[in-house]
Design a protein around this motif. Structure first.
Motif, PDB file in Angstrom:
ATOM      1  N   ARG A  59       2.835  -1.882 -20.637  1.00  0.00           N
ATOM      2  CA  ARG A  59       1.369  -1.794 -20.642  1.00  0.00           C
ATOM      3  C   ARG A  59       0.828  -3.194 -20.376  1.00  0.00           C
ATOM      4  O   ARG A  59       1.206  -4.139 -21.058  1.00  0.00           O
ATOM      5  N   ASP A 114      -0.378   3.246 -13.294  1.00  0.00           N
ATOM      6  CA  ASP A 114      -1.421   4.172 -13.726  1.00  0.00           C
ATOM      7  C   ASP A 114      -2.429   3.422 -14.565  1.00  0.00           C
ATOM      8  O   ASP A 114      -2.057   2.581 -15.390  1.00  0.00           O
ATOM      9  N   GLU A 115      -3.713   3.747 -14.360  1.00  0.00           N
ATOM     10  CA  GLU A 115      -4.758   3.126 -15.163  1.00  0.00           C
ATOM     11  C   GLU A 115      -5.031   3.982 -16.387  1.00  0.00           C
ATOM     12  O   GLU A 115      -5.186   5.196 -16.272  1.00  0.00           O
ATOM     13  N   GLU A 116      -5.036   3.329 -17.541  1.00  0.00           N
ATOM     14  CA  GLU A 116      -5.333   4.024 -18.789  1.00  0.00           C
ATOM     15  C   GLU A 116      -6.200   3.120 -19.656  1.00  0.00           C
ATOM     16  O   GLU A 116      -5.742   2.072 -20.103  1.00  0.00           O
ATOM     17  N   GLY A 117      -7.439   3.522 -19.859  1.00  0.00           N
ATOM     18  CA  GLY A 117      -8.335   2.786 -20.751  1.00  0.00           C
ATOM     19  C   GLY A 117      -8.514   1.328 -20.402  1.00  0.00           C
ATOM     20  O   GLY A 117      -8.482   0.478 -21.285  1.00  0.00           O
ATOM     21  N   ARG A 143      -5.568  -2.079 -12.544  1.00  0.00           N
ATOM     22  CA  ARG A 143      -4.476  -1.681 -11.672  1.00  0.00           C
ATOM     23  C   ARG A 143      -4.474  -2.452 -10.354  1.00  0.00           C
ATOM     24  O   ARG A 143      -3.415  -2.861  -9.876  1.00  0.00           O
ATOM     25  N   THR A 192      -3.310  -1.201 -17.338  1.00  0.00           N
ATOM     26  CA  THR A 192      -2.412  -0.601 -16.357  1.00  0.00           C
ATOM     27  C   THR A 192      -1.079  -0.325 -17.027  1.00  0.00           C
ATOM     28  O   THR A 192      -0.532  -1.183 -17.715  1.00  0.00           O
TER      29      THR A 192
END
Length: 156
Positions: free
Chosen positions: A8, A97-100, A13, A103
């Motif tokens: 993480r 992947d982008e999360e919150g 991203r 990346t």
């Protein structure tokens, strides 16, 4: 040898993608790296000094990027030779992947070695490969994190 992992990264991203394709960032992050030269948008050439058990060698190799899907990921394929030490070759699938606002970088590696390296034993080679991958991703996360820089290599 196969390895899988996930990191993480507290950065967007697009920035992670750009840094994964930046020769200077790669040089800072690859353990034992002496040089990385971008030959084209899909090819790099690198020189790396590596020690696996009693075998120490300078490796020269080329890396090719395929299955490009900016900024979501790609496949990295490479092969390097280390003179009498032997060779290493393999590929890695990298997905971003982008999360919150962060990346998540996921990777899967498949690699083979030959020559003196292959004679050392798979358990030792696997351990060194995992350590080098972990060191690379730790440095990469630090380099891409806001205000971060790659950690210097520990003394040999």
């Amino acid at each position: 040898m196969e390895m899988h992992g996930e990191r993480r990264i507290p950065a967007p991203r697009q920035e992670v993608w750009e840094r994964l394709n930046d020769p200077e960032t790669l040089k800072e992050c690859i353990p034992g790296c002496q040089s990385v030269e971008k030959l084209s948008d899909t090819e790099f050439e690198a020189k790396v000094r590596a020690k696996v058990g009693p075998v120490s060698a300078n490796f020269s190799g080329k890396v090719t990027l395929t299955d490009l899907d900016p900024p979501s990921g790609y496949t990295i394929t490479g092969q390097g030779t280390g003179g009498v030490a032997g060779f290493a070759k393999g590929s890695a699938k990298v997905a971003l992947d982008e999360e919150g606002g962060e990346t998540v970088l996921r990777y899967g590696v498949d690699a083979q070695v030959g020559g003196k390296l292959a004679q050392i034993g798979s358990r030792l080679i696997d351990g060194v490969a995992r350590k080098m991958a972990d060191e690379f991703f730790t440095r990469f996360v630090n380099a891409v994190s806001p205000g971060g820089a790659a950690e210097p290599a520990p003394p040999a």
